[in-house]
Design an enzyme around this catalytic site. Structure first.
Site, PDB file in Angstrom:
ATOM      1  CD  GLU A 165      -2.423  -1.986   0.573  1.00 31.28           C
ATOM      2  OE1 GLU A 165      -1.897  -3.061   0.212  1.00 31.28           O
ATOM      3  OE2 GLU A 165      -3.484  -1.559   0.112  1.00 31.28           O
ATOM      4  CE1 TYR A 167       0.546   3.672   5.345  1.00 28.15           C
ATOM      5  CE2 TYR A 167      -0.314   1.507   4.768  1.00 28.15           C
ATOM      6  CZ  TYR A 167      -0.522   2.810   5.194  1.00 28.15           C
ATOM      7  OH  TYR A 167      -1.791   3.254   5.459  1.00 28.15           O
ATOM      8  NE  ARG A 215      -2.715  -6.322   2.542  1.00 25.07           N
ATOM      9  CZ  ARG A 215      -3.645  -5.412   2.784  1.00 25.07           C
ATOM     10  NH1 ARG A 215      -3.687  -4.819   3.960  1.00 25.07           N
ATOM     11  NH2 ARG A 215      -4.556  -5.115   1.886  1.00 25.07           N
ATOM     12  CG  HIS A 253      -2.842   4.259   1.200  1.00 23.03           C
ATOM     13  ND1 HIS A 253      -3.942   3.451   1.055  1.00 23.03           N
ATOM     14  CD2 HIS A 253      -2.258   3.867   2.360  1.00 23.03           C
ATOM     15  CE1 HIS A 253      -4.020   2.606   2.066  1.00 23.03           C
ATOM     16  NE2 HIS A 253      -3.003   2.833   2.867  1.00 23.03           N
ATOM     17  CD  GLN A 340     -21.771   7.313   2.804  1.00 22.27           C
ATOM     18  OE1 GLN A 340     -22.231   6.591   1.941  1.00 22.27           O
ATOM     19  NE2 GLN A 340     -22.497   8.179   3.468  1.00 22.27           N
TER      20      GLN A 340
END
Ligand code: NAP
Ligand code: SF4
Length: 672
Positions: A165, A167, A215, A253, A340
């Site tokens: 992601e 990181y 991961r 991201h 949300q």
């Protein structure tokens, strides 16, 4: 034979043997940061009770500079172990297993102290990271290993090393962020050195009998990300360094490709995990947009992975696994991937919860306990708020009648489900209808009760929702001018040139609806990949198609307008607004702020902008100008001396969404 034979086949991961193939993936709940460890323990214990074979915690920082934001939870000192121990004890008492994720954010850390392989600022972060020197690198590795050691002391069954992601570990792997010329950068071999060394040291720290998951980023989806041969080579090295399982990471991201939003096709990235199947000796986990047992079962049956990870679906329903195991998959409250109440809350510094399950994250304070005295209760309005109120009241033992003026329940959900990319709302409607029946709510559709009809009910809940706001614009009575309700419900004829007045969530939805020609790409994975420029990482580095996004041509020429001077779409969800804006840009939608509407005419809409007059030529004008409370019945009841409970849009229409409506319905019904 169980309903989902692949999902419920046991698996031996080496240090851990699991009874099913479902992992609850890592989610940042924000609970740890509150310091209320009883809440953290209750959150995970409830999900262990629901049958998740293995859960992974939200990312825990190994040190202060690695925290995603200042104050992010971690295992910084021995003193931090006690809180975590309460979590692991609670999970083990329910027969569950839990691994702690160690996440070093690198340049994504929100703070001036952030560190990275090179001083290259992330496009989504305000801070320039400091490039780590040799000592700094050793400190990060040692801190990660120490965090793993503390996780063991805290009773975790395993650790997950976050290597994807975008990181820190991922930053070392990609030429995009690793510009070093020393032994920690340069060619692919040296860029892999840090993640491999981290895994080796973590294994040494935790010993051979504790699970180690890595991961791995399988498709970076950013320019200058990793190539496929590099990823496969990394997988081999990570396995050799001591990982027991590889979990899939999809996209950084900062990628400009949606990876988990509701418009991403279900299991839309399982094909990437499948590419690695058979290439390593350890089991692989697939993830992203897997939200029903059927989808999860298909991922395994099609050989895409050995296990599946779902995260948000466990916010929506802590009993996901137990219901699936019992063959009651249809009863699972579906995660609609809206972000949300979970991710958007996290970014707003609030505890994560769930739009469809307001109890998530609030297990210690919101409970649906049996009512002391069951009573007859009327709920008027079968939109999301009313349905939730009726269901919770009925679950608690009340005798509930739900009135709905329309022929079907659903309210605003019935419109949302028609928007391309929001198909998940259809599943949510099905769940609501099923749950109304299962809880014994008497549903009376086609009925708009008056005060007299409600006289015999002990309590009346008014959830009559909203009606479109009348903007009172000159010329709006033309035959080519329609309220959004008429367009989305399918009645209104819409021409080739459309002017949309009002650019809130509904204006964006209407533009998306009218721009789409043919089936929604969310239901056609190949079309969706073309639309967003995603391709096989084996043919193009990081999985980005060289030709870029190739959306299908728009069905209409659309102009979307608002009076506010800022950019349309600013108020949309933090984690999804950019997707809606990008989607409309791809369809050539013109988005205008700072508009003054002069009049609507048969030619279109006359506006003034920046002091200049302009005609927005249009065959059809759609009014998406917000809503007002529909509370005539509430007022009539009050006039008759009753004290109804007014919730959702009927109470306050501004900024009403399904999240608030459902939350209000559940919380009210929990008290009745
Ligand atoms: P909204 O967000 O309040 O937007 C209403 C729009 O109408 C604004 O653009 C407003 O902008 C304009 N407007 C208001 N009064 C007007 C008037 N008298 N004349 C002309 N224009 C006027 O309402 P909504 O779009 O109906 O959405 C309702 C709720 O549902 C919101 O809370 C929204 O977040 C939620 N929702 C969210 C999504 C999503 O994808 N996240 C989708 C649908 C709905 P100006 O005043 O600047 O002109
Ligand atoms: Fe899923 Fe939306 Fe609930 Fe998040 S808030 S868990 S995305 S349904």
């Amino acid at each position: 034979m169980p309903a989902y034979p692949h999902l419920f086949a046991p698996i031996d991961l080496g240090p851990l043997a699991l009874s099913n193939r479902i992992v609850m993936g890592s989610m940042h709940t924000g609970l740890e940061e509150t310091g209320a460890w009883d809440r953290v323990a209750a959150f995970y214990a409830e999900r262990a009770r629901g049958g998740a074979a293995l859960m992974i915690t939200g990312g825990m920082a190994p040190n202060r500079e690695g925290g995603v934001f200042p104050g992010a939870a971690g295992l910084f000192t021995e003193a931090d172990i006690a809180g975590h121990r309460r979590v692991t004890d609670a999970v083990h008492a329910e027969g569950g297993r839990i691994a702690m994720q160690i996440l070093h954010a690198g340049r994504y850390a929100y703070g001036k102290e952030c560190v990275a392989p090179s001083a290259v600022k992330a496009p989504i972060a305000p801070f320039m990271p400091q490039a780590l020197d040799e000592d700094g690198i050793e400190t990060q590795i040692a801190d990660i290993a120490t965090a793993a050691e503390r996780a063991r002391a805290a009773g975790y069954d395993g650790v997950e090393v976050m290597g994807s992601e975008g990181y820190l570990l991922n930053q070392f792997l990609a030429p995009r962020t690793n510009r070093r010329l020393d032994a920690w950068g340069g060619d692919a071999e040296q860029r892999m050195r840090l993640p491999v060394e981290v895994v080796r040291r973590v294994r040494a720290a935790i010993g051979p009998d504790m699970l180690l998951i890595y991961r791995i980023s399988l498709i970076d989806l950013v320019p200058d990300g990793q190539s496929w041969p590099e990823i496969v080579a990394l997988a081999h090295r990570i396995e050799a360094a001591g990982a027991d399982v590889l979990n899939s990471g999809i996209g950084w991201h900062e990628a400009r490709v949606p990876t988990i939003a509701t418009s991403v096709p279900r299991a839309g990235f399982a094909w990437v995990t499948r590419k690695l199947m058979g290439q390593v000796g350890v089991p692989l986990i697939a993830c992203n947009r897997i939200n029903t047992p059927e989808v999860a079962e298909a991922v395994l049956a099609e050989g895409c992975a050995d296990m599946v990870s779902m995260a948000r679906p466990f916010l929506a329903d802590s009993d996901f696994v137990a219901k699936a195991r019992a063959g009651r998959g249809g009863e699972i409250t579906p995660c609609i991937a809206c972000n949300q109440a979970c991710l958007d809350h996290t970014f707003a510094g609030k505890v994560a919860s769930c739009l469809v399950n307001p109890r998530a994250g609030h297990e210690t304070e919101l409970n649906y306990t049996p009512a002391a005295t069951p009573r007859p209760i009327a709920v008027v309005g079968a939109g999301p708020g009313g349905m939730m109120a009726a269901i919770v009241a009925a679950r608690r033992g009340h005798d509930v009648t739900l009135f709905e003026r329309a022929a079907h329940p659903g309210g605003q959900l019935d419109m949302a489900r028609r928007i391309p990319g929001k198909e998940e709302f259809a599943g949510l409607m099905d769940w609501f209808e099923g749950e109304l029946a299962r809880t014994g709510v008497a549903l009376r559709t086609g009925t708009a009760p008056d005060a007299e009809m409600l006289a015999d009910f002990d309590e009346v809940v008014i959830a009559t929702g909203v009606r479109p706001r009348d903007p009172e614009l000159p010329g709006q009575d033309g035959a080519h001018v329609h309220a959004y309700t008429d367009v989305l419900r399918g009645g209104a004829e819409v021409g080739g040139r459309v002017a949309i007045i009002g650019a809130g969530g509904v204006g964006f939805d209407v533009a998306t609806f009218l721009a789409q020609d043919g089936p929604s790409p969310t239901l056609d994975a190949a079309a969706w990949r073309r639309e967003w420029g995603v391709t096989d990482p084996q043919t193009a580095r990081a999985g980005l198609a060289p030709e870029g996004p190739a959306p299908a041509p728009p069905a209409r020429m659309i102009t979307l307008m608002q009076r506010r001077a800022d950019k349309p779409g600013r108020g949309l969800g933090k984690t999804t607004g950019w997707i809606h804006r990008a989607g409309l840009r791809m369809k050539g939608v013109r988005m205008l702020g700072g508009v003054t509407y002069e009049r609507i005419s048969p030619e279109g809409v006359y506006i003034t902008r920046d002091g200049a007059a302009e005609l927005i030529a249009a065959d059809t004008v759609v009014l998406c100008t917000g809503q007002e409370p529909a509370r005539a019945l509430a007022d009539a009841l009050i006039a008759a001396g009753r004290t109804p409970h007014v919730i959702g849009g009927a109470h306050i229409a501004a900024e009403l969404d399904a999240k608030r409506a459902i939350d209000e319905g559940a919380r009210l019904a929990a008290r009745l």
